[in-house]
Write an enzyme that holds these catalytic residues in place. Structure first.
Site, PDB file in Angstrom:
ATOM      1  N   SER A 124      29.284  41.627  50.935  1.00 11.29           N
ATOM      2  CA  SER A 124      30.552  41.613  50.229  1.00 11.29           C
ATOM      3  C   SER A 124      30.477  42.065  48.770  1.00 11.29           C
ATOM      4  O   SER A 124      31.493  42.412  48.187  1.00 11.29           O
ATOM      5  CB  SER A 124      31.134  40.196  50.252  1.00 11.29           C
ATOM      6  OG  SER A 124      30.326  39.306  49.514  1.00 11.29           O
ATOM      7  N   LYS A 158      31.004  39.876  39.512  1.00 11.41           N
ATOM      8  CA  LYS A 158      31.718  39.841  40.795  1.00 11.41           C
ATOM      9  C   LYS A 158      32.967  38.974  40.647  1.00 11.41           C
ATOM     10  O   LYS A 158      32.882  37.873  40.092  1.00 11.41           O
ATOM     11  CB  LYS A 158      30.789  39.292  41.885  1.00 11.41           C
ATOM     12  CG  LYS A 158      31.377  39.333  43.299  1.00 11.41           C
ATOM     13  CD  LYS A 158      30.354  38.854  44.348  1.00 11.41           C
ATOM     14  CE  LYS A 158      30.902  38.985  45.766  1.00 11.41           C
ATOM     15  NZ  LYS A 158      29.939  38.518  46.789  1.00 11.41           N
ATOM     16  N   SER A 201      25.198  39.316  51.593  1.00 14.28           N
ATOM     17  CA  SER A 201      26.118  40.021  50.686  1.00 14.28           C
ATOM     18  C   SER A 201      25.515  40.504  49.374  1.00 14.28           C
ATOM     19  O   SER A 201      26.188  41.214  48.626  1.00 14.28           O
ATOM     20  CB  SER A 201      27.315  39.132  50.365  1.00 14.28           C
ATOM     21  OG  SER A 201      28.171  39.040  51.456  1.00 14.28           O
TER      22      SER A 201
END
Lengths: 494, 98
Positions: A157, A78, A181
Site C-alpha cells: 500500500s 505516508k 506494504s
C-alpha cells in the site's frame, strides 16, 4: 556536483555538515522535483511551506552545531501518519478534510531528528491493497515504465512513498507494512525498505488497519539510508501499549559486511510453481553472493508458508472491521447528508465513505467474527498464526537470517489483477509470513527482469535482530550494484 | 459454500454498511470466493495448538492512575461534522410520541 535530489541521505548529511549546500537549498531542489512529477500522483497533499520552514530551522541548527540525526533531510510522510494541522486521509473519502490535532510518534521522532516533511504520500485506501489502485485520490504511477511506455503500479500500500523515493522526489519516506506494504512497493520501485520487528516503531497516531499486524517503517534508496531512517523513527512509546521498551541499536554500525560464520536459510516453500524463472535465478544469485561473502547457505523448511495468506485474510479483515467501526460520521470525517435516523446515518456514511476493497474487508471481518463462525474462522486462523511463528522459531535455531524473493512478480500494468481480489492478494505471498510472526524483513533491489523492471530480494531476521538484516542487506546491495534508474528520472536528466 | 442473500444482508448490517439491492449478488459472489479460498486452512491439524493473538509477549505495563491528558474539548470537537455548545450533534435518536 551531483544533483541534490540524487544524493543518498548519508551523503546529503555530509554535504550539509560541510556546508556544501544548505538545508533550504536541499528542500527547494526536492520541492521542485515534487512539482515536476505531479503526473505520478505520489502525494495527496504537498506541504512545501512546512518543508521550507523546517529547512530554515535546520540551517540554524547546523550553524550552531546542534543538528539532529536526519537534520535537513526531505522525506515523504505516508498519509496514514497523523500530522497536526495537515489533512490526513488514509486515502479514503471517509477522512477527507480530517485535520489531526496531534502528530504520530514516528512523525514526531522524525521531526525531532530534524527531517523535513515534503507532503503526505498517496497510498492504498486504509493501506488495503498491493497496487495503490484503491486510493480515493487516484492511482499512483510507478516511475519505472515498460519498454512500450505502459503505466505500471508502484505496488502497495505504500505506493506514493515508494514512487516518491524512486523518482528522486524525496530521500526517504515513512511507510507501513501490514502484509507486505513496505517491501512489495520497494521491490516494484527498485528501492529498499524495512519492516522492523513488531513493537519497534510506535503505532500511535498511525491510522489503524490491523493492529496486531501493522508495522511502521522506512523506505529509502539504500540500505544505509534505511538504517538512518529507522534509527530516528524507532523507540519506546508509552502511548502504544505494544511498543517495546528496548534500546534501539546503532543500525548503520551493524553493516560491517562480515558474513563469516553466518548461516543463511533458503526456505524451499518459497519456490512457487509458475513463478517467473528470472526471480528464481535472482534468488539463487543472491544466495551465491552471500556465500562468496563468507556465509554458509542452508536449506530450510517453513512448512506452513502456504497457509499464511489465507490466515492473514481472516485476521486482518477481522481486526479491520473492529478498528474501522470508529468511522461513523459523528466525531470526524465524512457524514452522509441524506440520512434521517442515526442508524441510517451510520450505514449511509460508511457506504459513501469507504471504497469497495475496504467495504469488502470490513464485511469479511464481520462475517468471520460473527456468532457461529468465530471458532471456525478466526480462532482457526490464530492457531495457524502460531504454527507460522513456530516455523520461524525452529528455523532460527539453525540459521541467522533467511533469504527469499520479495514478490512473485515485477511491477504490473495498472488495471491488471483487478478482476479477482485473490489474484491481487497473492502479491503478498512472500511477505505476509513476517507480519504474522512479527519478525523483521527487508527488501533490497537486486536486479532487473527481462523487461528492465526492478526485482527485490527479501532478508528476514530474528525478532529484535534488525542488525543482522541490515548487515545481510548491505552485502546483497554491495554485490548487486543496482544502479539502474527509472525512466521517469532518466528522461528528466536527458 | 456460497453466501445466500439473507447472509449477505446480515453481514452488511453487522458491518453497518448500506448496500444497494442491485449489489447483493455481486458482493455475495466476491465474499464467497474469499471464504472458499480461506477454507484450505481446514487441511491443517490444529487440535492441540494454542491460538496466537499477538506476537508481543510482554506484559502490558501499568501506569500511575492519574490524569495525563484531557481538558481539550475544542480539539476533540475540531473535526466534528456538526457540533454545538461543546457537544457532537447527531440525528434524533429517541422518537417522539404522538
Amino acid at each position: 556536483m551531483t544533483e541534490l535530489t540524487h544524493l543518498t541521505i548519508e551523503d546529503a548529511l555530509k554535504g550539509l555538515k560541510n556546508k556544501d549546500f544548505s538545508a533550504k537549498e536541499l528542500a527547494e531542489a526536492h520541492i521542485e522535483a515534487m512539482e515536476g512529477a505531479r503526473d505520478l500522483n505520489a502525494f495527496i497533499v504537498e506541504t512545501p511551506e512546512i518543508a521550507l520552514k523546517q529547512a530554515e530551522e535546520s540551517d540554524k541548527r547546523y550553524a550552531s552545531g546542534d543538528e539532529g540525526l536526519l537534520d535537513g533531510i526531505p522525506f515523504a510522510n505516508k498519509d496514514l501518519f497523523c500530522t497536526e494541522g495537515t489533512q490526513t486521509t488514509a486515502a479514503s473519502k471517509i477522512l477527507e478534510g480530517f485535520v489531526p490535532q496531534y502528530t504520530s510518534t514516528v512523525g514526531q521522532n522524525l521531526a525531532d531528528a530534524g527531517a523535513v516533511m515534503l507532503g503526505k504520500a498517496n497510498l492504498d485506501q486504509f493501506a488495503m491493497g498491493s497496487s495503490n489502485t484503491t486510493s480515493a485520490f487516484g492511482n499512483v504511477i510507478n516511475p519505472w515504465k515498460t519498454s512500450d511506455g505502459k503505466d505500471l503500479v508502484p505496488g502497495g500500500s505504500s505506493g506514493g512513498s515508494a514512487a516518491a523515493v524512486a523518482a528522486r522526489i524525496s530521500m526517504g519516506a515513512t511507510a507501513t507494512d501490514t502484509g507486505g506494504s513496505i517491501r512489495q512497493p520497494a521491490s516494484f520501485c527498485g528501492i529498499s525498505g524495512i519492516k522492523p520487528t513488531y513493537g519497534r516503531c510506535s503505532r500511535w497516531g498511525v491510522v489503524a488497519f490491523s493492529s496486531s499486524l501493522d508495522h511502521p517503517g522506512p523506505l529509502a534508496r539504500t540500505v544505509k539510508d534505511n538504517a538512518l531512517m529507522l534509527q530516528a523513527m524507532a523507540g519506546y512509546d508509552p502511548k502504544d501499549s505494544t511498543s517495546a521498551n528496548k534500546p534501539v541499536p546503532d543500525y548503520a554500525a551493524a553493516m560491517t559486511g562480515d558474513m563469516k560464520g553466518m548461516k543463511i536459510g533458503i526456505p524451499k516453500e518459497y519456490r512457487l510453481d509458475g513463478m517467473p524463472e528470472e526471480i528464481g535465478k535472482l534468488w539463487d544469485q543472491g544466495a551465491q553472493w552471500l556465500k562468496e561473502a563468507g556465509a554458509e547457505i542452508v536449506d530450510i523448511s517453513l512448512p506452513h508458508t502456504k497457509y499464511a495468506l489465507p490466515a492473514y485474510y481472516i485476521i486482518a479483515p477481522a481486526e479491520a472491521s473492529s478498528n474501522l467501526a470508529r468511522y461513523d460520521g459523528v466525531k470526524y470525517g465524512h457524514r452522509s447528508k441524506d440520512a434521517e435516523t442515526l442508524a441510517d446515518m451510520y450505514a449511509k456514511t460508511r457506504a459513501e465513505g469507504f471504497g469497495d476493497e475496504v467495504q469488502r474487508r470490513i464485511m469479511i471481518g464481520a462475517y468471520v467474527l460473527s456468532a457461529g463462525y468465530y471458532d471456525a474462522y478466526y480462532i482457526k486462523a490464530q492457531k495457524i498464526r502460531r504454527l507460522i511463528l513456530n516455523d520461524f522459531e525452529k528455523a532460527y535455531e539453525t540459521v541467522d537470517a533467511i533469504l527469499t524473493p520479495t514478490a512473485p512478480s515485477a511491477a504490473f500494468p495498472i488495471g491488471e489483477n483487478e478482476d479477482d481480489p485473490i489474484k491481487m492478494y497473492l502479491n503478498d505471498v512472500f511477505t505476509v509470513t513476517a507480519n504474522l510472526a512479527g519478525v523483521p524483513g527487508m527488501s533490497v533491489p537486486a536486479g532487473l527482469d527481462a523487461n528492465g523492471l526492478p526485482l527485490g530480494l527479501q532478508i528476514l531476521g530474528k525478532a529484535w535482530d534488525e542488525e543482522t538484516v541490515f548487515k545481510v542487506g548491505g552485502v546483497i546491495e554491495e554485490a548487486a550494484q543496482f544502479n539502474a534508474m527509472p525512466q521517469k528520472v532518466m528522461s528528466k536528466a536527458a | 459454500m456460497s453466501l445466500d442473500e439473507q447472509t449477505v444482508r446480515k453481514v452488511a448490517r453487522l458491518a453497518n454498511i448500506e448496500i444497494a439491492d442491485s449489489d447483493v449478488d455481486r458482493i455475495g459472489t466476491q465474499l464467497s470466493g474469499i471464504l472458499q479460498w480461506v477454507e484450505q486452512l481446514g487441511e491443517v491439524d490444529t487440535d492441540n495448538v494454542e491460538p496466537l493473538a499477538n506476537v508481543v509477549n510482554i506484559d502490558l505495563h501499568l501506569r500511575e492512575d492519574e490524569v495525563t491528558d484531557g481538558d481539550c474539548a475544542d480539539k476533540v470537537l475540531a473535526n466534528a461534522p456538526e457540533e454545538t455548545q461543546g457537544f457532537f450533534v447527531v440525528p434524533k435518536v429517541v422518537e417522539q410520541e404522538g
